[in-house]
Design a protein around this motif. Structure first.
Motif, PDB file in Angstrom:
ATOM      1  N   THR A   1       0.827  -1.209   0.000  1.00  0.00           N
ATOM      2  CA  THR A   1       0.000   0.000   0.000  1.00  0.00           C
ATOM      3  C   THR A   1       0.858   1.255   0.000  1.00  0.00           C
TER       4      THR A   1
ATOM      5  N   SER B   1      -6.295  -3.009  -0.506  1.00  0.00           N
ATOM      6  CA  SER B   1      -5.521  -2.068  -1.303  1.00  0.00           C
ATOM      7  C   SER B   1      -4.623  -2.782  -2.297  1.00  0.00           C
TER       8      SER B   1
ATOM      9  N   GLN C   1      -8.466   2.861  -3.248  1.00  0.00           N
ATOM     10  CA  GLN C   1      -7.123   2.616  -2.719  1.00  0.00           C
ATOM     11  C   GLN C   1      -6.498   3.872  -2.130  1.00  0.00           C
TER      12      GLN C   1
END
Length: 459
Positions: A47, A189, A324
């Motif tokens: 992420t 994510s 995201q």
């Protein structure tokens, strides 16, 4: 209460220059809880690195061209993996010595033995966290605007309206108390990054093979000096895309002993990087060349004329990106939240006690409002990435890990690894200085093209 590592050592309290035991450190106990497994670290790392900033890779390539672009992307990938591996080895070394560092700033100050290094890292991490926070909110607002423009081409809402909406959502979800509590969000994510990368590649292939494909021009600027400036700006953007600057804080979320676990997380992360980075860079630059926008979705959905790919494909990609970005905003806020919590929270009371909950809500909300305000005021997503890469990510991810490794493991001057580390330090210090100059130069030039709270993101 977070479990103590074996033979724990106290950590430096920078305000009073006294020792602060870990069990009395609210930032450690509440925000940097050490409960995760290696795959959780992989989720956090992915992420932190594989985000919608990869949509700027075709934009970065337009300042480098095919050959140099591939070279820089590959070199950055290899060097950052090596750098993060060394950082993990340094943290493992310290943990085996009985002193588990959970903050980058404390690690740097302790290993390098310099008080000013503590504040230097705080400054750099603040620049990174705030820059990424601004960029995430700005790009999320741009995603909402893209969807709105498709649904209501003559609508009255402006970019800053959507930025305000994103900021409100970020204020709400930023109340998740600890880094470890983001593990499921960051798994989502990771899947989202794979999803929108695939959709963007499909859209670019469709656009490049359609009858309305844009003319392709991969030439660089005719002026040698401008080519140099553009190249260093592009290198800074790529550095920002590969950077994270919070690896010690991510490793802090691992349940002790953390030795060896981070390397597995790195392998997971770089597997996703290999899949997404090259696919996005190649497909986007192949279609749009030196006309690539700082957000390739903008190139696929031009202001004038029809979309260059099926609307549902682009719309789904935008939704994935938007979702995201919320996770990325949360990850990069953790260092700021940890600093706030260390100063404001009372570790002797519960994490959700009124005494700790009210300051947390107020401080985290103020931080997000600040990021949202600057995102709305200065819509420079591509330029922000370049400045943050040069000023923040290059020192933390390309310079300090080598210094820390040479200091802790003490390789002799006759070894290859010693001179490799020194070479990386020298090369990327120069790249960082040039990148800072060229990125700030471009930011100043672009500042002449817009008004405060503009409705357009400047490339």
């Amino acid at each position: 209460m977070m479990p103590e590592p074996p033979n724990p050592q106290p950590f430096l309290n920078t305000d009073t220059d006294t020792e602060l035991p870990r069990e009395n450190d609210a930032g450690a106990v509440f925000v940097l809880q050490s409960k995760g497994q290696w795959w959780h670290a992989g989720f956090h790392l992915t992420t932190a690195i594989v985000g919608p900033t990869i949509l700027t890779l075709p934009y970065a390539f337009r300042g480098l061209g095919w050959g140099v672009g591939f070279l820089c992307l590959t070199v950055m990938g290899v060097v950052t993996f090596y750098s993060y591996y060394l950082m993990s080895k340094v943290l493992d070394h310290c943990e085996k010595a009985g002193h588990r560092h959970i903050r980058f700033r404390e690690l740097a100050a302790d290993v390098l033995g310099s008080g000013w290094m503590f504040y230097f890292v705080i400054f750099i991490q603040t620049a990174i966290n705030t820059g990424v926070g601004i960029g995430a909110i700005l790009l999320a607002g741009e995603c909402l605007k893209i969807m709105y423009a498709e649904l209501s081409p003559n609508g009255s809402l402006k970019l800053y309206h959507f930025i305000a909406m994103v900021t409100v959502v970020m204020i709400v979800i930023s109340q998740l108390p600890s880094f470890h509590s983001l593990r499921h969000i960051n798994l989502g994510s990771l899947l989202l990054s794979l999803g929108y990368s695939f959709l963007v590649v499909v859209a670019c292939i469709y656009a490049g093979t359609s009858k309305i494909a844009p003319p392709r021009d991969y030439s660089l600027d005719s002026s040698a000096s401008i080519r140099v400036f553009n190249a260093f700006t592009s290198i800074s953007i790529i550095a920002a895309i590969f950077g994270n600057g919070i690896l010690p804080e991510i490793q802090a979320t691992l349940a002790p002993p953390a030795t060896g676990k981070m390397v597995k997380g790195l392998v997971m992360c770089y597997t996703v990087i290999f899949i997404t980075f090259y696919a996005t860079a190649v497909s986007g630059y192949w279609v749009f060349g030196n006309k690539s926008s700082s957000n390739i979705l903008e190139s696929l959905m031009p202001d004038e004329g029809p979309s260059l790919a099926p609307t549902w494909v682009l719309g789904l990609a935008v939704v994935f990106v938007l979702l995201q970005l919320l996770a990325i905003g949360l990850v990069y806020s953790q260092v700021a939240y940890e600093i706030m919590e260390k100063k404001s929270a009372d570790v002797n009371q519960g994490i959700f006690s009124k005494r700790n909950l009210i300051p947390r809500i107020i401080l985290r909300s103020m931080y997000m409002v600040l990021c949202g305000f600057f995102a709305a005021m200065l819509p420079f997503f591509g330029d922000i990435s370049g400045v943050v890469g040069a000023v923040g990510f290059i020192p933390l991810d390309f310079v300090l890990p080598m210094l820390l490794y040479n200091k802790t493991h003490k390789p002799t001057k006759s070894t290859f690894i010693y001179w490799l580390n020194i070479s990386i330090i020298v090369v990327f210090t120069g790249v960082g200085l040039m990148g800072t100059f060229s990125s700030v130069r471009k930011l100043v030039l672009d500042a002449k093209q817009f008004q405060l709270f503009s409705d357009d993101v400047i490339d």
